[in-house]
Write a protein that holds these residues in place. Structure first.
Motif, short mmCIF file in Angstrom:
data_model
loop_
_atom_site.label_atom_id
_atom_site.label_comp_id
_atom_site.label_asym_id
_atom_site.label_seq_id
_atom_site.Cartn_x
_atom_site.Cartn_y
_atom_site.Cartn_z
N GLU A 1 -36.25 -38.26 42.87
CA GLU A 1 -35.47 -38.28 44.11
C GLU A 1 -34.85 -36.90 44.37
O GLU A 1 -34.89 -36.39 45.49
CB GLU A 1 -34.39 -39.36 43.99
CG GLU A 1 -33.72 -39.73 45.30
CD GLU A 1 -32.46 -38.94 45.58
OE1 GLU A 1 -32.10 -38.83 46.76
OE2 GLU A 1 -31.85 -38.39 44.65
N ASP A 2 -34.30 -36.34 43.31
CA ASP A 2 -33.63 -35.04 43.46
C ASP A 2 -34.63 -33.96 43.88
O ASP A 2 -34.38 -33.17 44.80
CB ASP A 2 -32.95 -34.68 42.13
CG ASP A 2 -31.94 -33.58 42.32
OD1 ASP A 2 -31.16 -33.67 43.29
OD2 ASP A 2 -31.94 -32.63 41.51
N THR B 1 -37.62 -34.37 45.28
CA THR B 1 -38.16 -34.64 46.62
C THR B 1 -37.15 -34.27 47.71
O THR B 1 -37.51 -33.69 48.74
CB THR B 1 -38.53 -36.13 46.75
OG1 THR B 1 -39.27 -36.50 45.60
CG2 THR B 1 -39.35 -36.41 47.98
N ALA B 2 -35.88 -34.62 47.46
CA ALA B 2 -34.84 -34.33 48.45
C ALA B 2 -34.74 -32.82 48.68
O ALA B 2 -34.62 -32.36 49.83
CB ALA B 2 -33.51 -34.90 48.00
N LEU C 1 -37.79 -31.72 50.67
CA LEU C 1 -37.70 -32.13 52.07
C LEU C 1 -36.64 -31.31 52.82
O LEU C 1 -36.80 -31.03 54.01
CB LEU C 1 -37.36 -33.62 52.17
CG LEU C 1 -38.49 -34.57 51.78
CD1 LEU C 1 -38.01 -36.02 51.78
CD2 LEU C 1 -39.67 -34.44 52.75
N GLU C 2 -35.57 -30.94 52.09
CA GLU C 2 -34.50 -30.17 52.74
C GLU C 2 -35.03 -28.82 53.22
O GLU C 2 -34.70 -28.38 54.32
CB GLU C 2 -33.33 -29.99 51.78
CG GLU C 2 -32.07 -29.56 52.51
CD GLU C 2 -30.92 -29.24 51.57
OE1 GLU C 2 -30.90 -29.77 50.45
OE2 GLU C 2 -30.06 -28.42 51.96
N MET D 1 -36.91 -29.53 56.29
CA MET D 1 -36.05 -29.90 57.42
C MET D 1 -35.43 -28.66 58.08
O MET D 1 -35.02 -28.72 59.22
CB MET D 1 -34.92 -30.82 56.94
CG MET D 1 -35.39 -32.18 56.55
SD MET D 1 -35.91 -33.10 57.99
CE MET D 1 -36.70 -34.48 57.24
N LYS D 2 -35.32 -27.58 57.31
CA LYS D 2 -34.72 -26.36 57.87
C LYS D 2 -35.78 -25.38 58.35
O LYS D 2 -35.46 -24.31 58.84
CB LYS D 2 -33.84 -25.69 56.80
CG LYS D 2 -32.57 -26.47 56.51
CD LYS D 2 -31.57 -25.69 55.74
CE LYS D 2 -31.83 -25.71 54.26
NZ LYS D 2 -30.79 -25.10 53.45
N ALA E 1 -28.50 -25.28 60.53
CA ALA E 1 -29.83 -24.75 60.90
C ALA E 1 -30.35 -25.43 62.16
O ALA E 1 -30.90 -24.77 63.05
CB ALA E 1 -30.81 -24.95 59.74
N TRP E 2 -30.17 -26.75 62.26
CA TRP E 2 -30.66 -27.47 63.44
C TRP E 2 -29.94 -27.00 64.70
O TRP E 2 -30.57 -26.78 65.73
CB TRP E 2 -30.45 -28.98 63.28
CG TRP E 2 -31.27 -29.59 62.19
CD1 TRP E 2 -32.36 -29.03 61.59
CD2 TRP E 2 -31.06 -30.84 61.56
NE1 TRP E 2 -32.83 -29.87 60.62
CE2 TRP E 2 -32.06 -30.98 60.58
CE3 TRP E 2 -30.13 -31.86 61.70
CZ2 TRP E 2 -32.16 -32.10 59.77
CZ3 TRP E 2 -30.22 -32.98 60.91
CH2 TRP E 2 -31.22 -33.09 59.94
N LEU F 1 -30.76 -35.50 56.55
CA LEU F 1 -30.23 -34.51 55.61
C LEU F 1 -30.72 -34.81 54.19
O LEU F 1 -30.90 -33.91 53.38
CB LEU F 1 -28.70 -34.52 55.62
CG LEU F 1 -28.02 -33.99 56.88
CD1 LEU F 1 -26.52 -34.17 56.78
CD2 LEU F 1 -28.35 -32.52 57.08
N ARG F 2 -30.86 -36.09 53.89
CA ARG F 2 -31.40 -36.49 52.58
C ARG F 2 -32.20 -37.78 52.78
O ARG F 2 -31.67 -38.89 52.58
CB ARG F 2 -30.25 -36.69 51.58
CG ARG F 2 -30.71 -36.65 50.14
CD ARG F 2 -29.56 -36.64 49.17
NE ARG F 2 -30.03 -36.72 47.81
CZ ARG F 2 -30.14 -35.67 46.99
NH1 ARG F 2 -29.78 -34.49 47.39
NH2 ARG F 2 -30.58 -35.82 45.76
N PRO F 3 -33.44 -37.64 53.19
CA PRO F 3 -34.23 -38.84 53.54
C PRO F 3 -34.41 -39.82 52.39
O PRO F 3 -34.68 -40.99 52.63
CB PRO F 3 -35.58 -38.26 53.98
CG PRO F 3 -35.34 -36.82 54.25
CD PRO F 3 -34.21 -36.41 53.37
N THR F 4 -34.26 -39.35 51.16
CA THR F 4 -34.48 -40.24 50.01
C THR F 4 -33.22 -41.02 49.63
O THR F 4 -33.25 -41.83 48.70
CB THR F 4 -34.93 -39.41 48.79
OG1 THR F 4 -34.01 -38.33 48.64
CG2 THR F 4 -36.33 -38.87 48.97
#
Lengths: 99, 376
Positions: free
Chosen positions: A14-15, A17-18, A21-22, A25-26, B167-168, B198-201
């Motif tokens: 989880e850590d 992947t997060a 993904l972060e 996302m940016k 950032a968004w 921000l934290r999809p998981t």
């Protein structure tokens, strides 16, 4: 025991992947198109609302925006009256303190 | 076995009662209300200076009063504080025109003055959480006269961080004007989905946490209460949102010293009262650096930065917070309860004093305000 091991592995996944993904996302590669899509959808909605509002306005009726403005002004008037009440109460308190 | 039974009954389990500490509405205006938590009849109120809790504009106020026995407000009342809290309410469609000055100066100012009047010092301690902390900071920077002290929980003041939200909003394709034009008030669903991204998981991690601790009824009640609160959000008044994004996020106006409230410069250096800023190490909504920046900028001699482990919400309402953070808050206010009155200085005019530009804005609310007039 198995559950604890699985949990440990899950939180590690989880850590990682997060964090991954972060960074995505940016990324401008994601932000650019999604920002454009959101902005485009909003512009289309605003144009539709404006057309609907013009149609209602042409019938001589108050549009949604007219009603919103009127209600907002009423709220502001209420607020100003509370301001005045507050000032009067303050003056009265000062006056009572003097006498 | 109990774990399985509790998990199976999760959907039908009665929702725990939230926000139940008895409170009276002492002021009401537009959609917002000022609540005063009733003092415990069995105990005398020990402290003179009241405390005003300012929650975020986009969340319900009952995060400060989550569950009986797990309520910040209840604990503070029990510790002898006279506790008030702002409930911002749910904005109606007409509130799309409500701007930052209206919320941060007129409404918050009224709440602060109302509470301060009940104190012999004519001042109140102010606790701001998240955006509520930002509002409290801005208000204190512009109108410090009734604020005895500031206690801030994860309140962002610097927006130049590398967080995803910054950032968004800094992305040139993010057109805040068209969002406000299209939606009016910015819907909570849009903001909530942004927080989820921000934290999809996080949803999966929460599910695993629930399975792990499902045998604990107290944990489940706390979890359900927090989920109830987390899914009960309110929209952001449109014009206020536009100013928030354009001036604070994009212009970083607070740190640059260019922000003004109703035409009064809101410089962080103007804050001289005692300040405590609490930041959370794993806060992905308000990165800790964004909130910690305040302490270096205020002129207060009595200032503390507390960096605690935990996230944006859990660290404020958890059992650990009840054991460590809430007593610290109470002690901070108790120590500063009977501070000598400060020398009087001429306060800036109250919002009720005649001002030059506001009627024009009410008449033509959709006219874009120039940055120069907004920032003074």
């Amino acid at each position: 025991m198995i559950w604890d091991l699985w949990k440990k592995a899950f939180y590690a996944w989880e850590d990682t992947t997060a964090k991954y993904l972060e960074t995505w996302m940016k990324s401008p590669l994601l932000l650019g198109p999604s920002g454009l899509m959101l902005g485009g959808a909003m512009k289309a909605k605003a144009a539709y609302d404006k057309a609907a509002s013009n149609w209602v306005g042409n019938l001589g009726l108050a549009t949604k925006r007219d009603q919103e403005r009127a209600l907002h002004v009423l709220n502001q008037l209420e607020s100003r009256m509370i301001d005045l009440e507050e000032r009067l109460a303050e003056l009265k308190r000062k006056d009572d303190g003097r006498t | 076995m109990k774990r399985l039974k509790n998990l199976a009954s999760l959907l039908t389990r009665p929702r725990p009662p939230v926000g139940t500490t008895p409170a009276d509405v002492v002021h009401r205006e537009n959609k917002w209300r000022l609540l005063r938590y009733r003092p415990d009849p069995g105990r005398a109120q020990k402290l003179q200076t009241p405390v005003l809790l300012v929650p975020s504009l986009i969340n319900r106020h009952y995060v400060m009063d989550l569950l009986p026995g797990k309520s910040m407000a209840q604990d503070l009342v029990a510790a002898g504080h006279d506790v008030y809290c702002i409930d911002w309410g749910t904005p109606g469609d007409e509130d799309r025109f409500v701007d930052f000055d209206e919320v941060c100066d007129r409404y918050l100012g009224r709440a602060i003055r109302h509470v301060a009047r009940t104190s012999p010092r004519n001042k109140t301690h102010v606790l701001g959480y998240c955006l509520g902390g930002t509002l409290a900071t801005i208000h204190t920077a512009a109108r410090p006269e009734h604020v005895a002290s500031l206690f801030l929980l994860a309140a962002p003041v610097s927006f130049t961080d590398e967080g995803a939200l910054a950032a968004w909003t800094r992305s040139p394709q993010f057109n805040v004007g068209s969002i406000v034009q299209g939606f009016g008030n910015v819907p909570w669903q849009l903001m909530q989905s942004a927080f989820h991204m921000l934290r999809p998981t996080l949803t999966m991690a929460k599910a695993v946490g629930v399975i792990d601790r499902a045998a604990n009824d107290e944990f489940l009640d706390g979890f359900l209460a927090l989920e109830t609160w987390g899914n009960d959000n309110v929209a952001f008044p449109g014009e206020c949102y536009r100013q928030y994004i354009e001036q604070l996020y994009r212009g970083d106006a607070l740190m640059q010293g260019t922000f003004s409230l109703s035409g009064i410069p809101a410089r962080l250096e103007n804050i001289e009262c005692p300040v405590t800023s609490v930041v959370f190490e794993h806060d992905n909504i308000v990165p800790w650096q964004s909130a910690a920046a305040l302490v270096d900028r205020v002129s207060s001699k009595d200032k503390v930065l507390l960096k605690l482990p935990g996230g944006h919400v859990g660290a404020v309402v958890s059992k650990a917070a009840q054991k460590n953070l809430w007593p610290k808050m109470s002690a901070f206010w108790a120590e500063r309860d009977d501070a000598a009155p400060e020398p009087k200085r001429a306060p800036p005019p109250a919002p009720s004093a005649p001002r030059q530009k506001r009627p024009a804005r009410a008449a033509k609310p959709s006219r874009p305000k120039s940055k120069a007039s907004a920032t003074g």
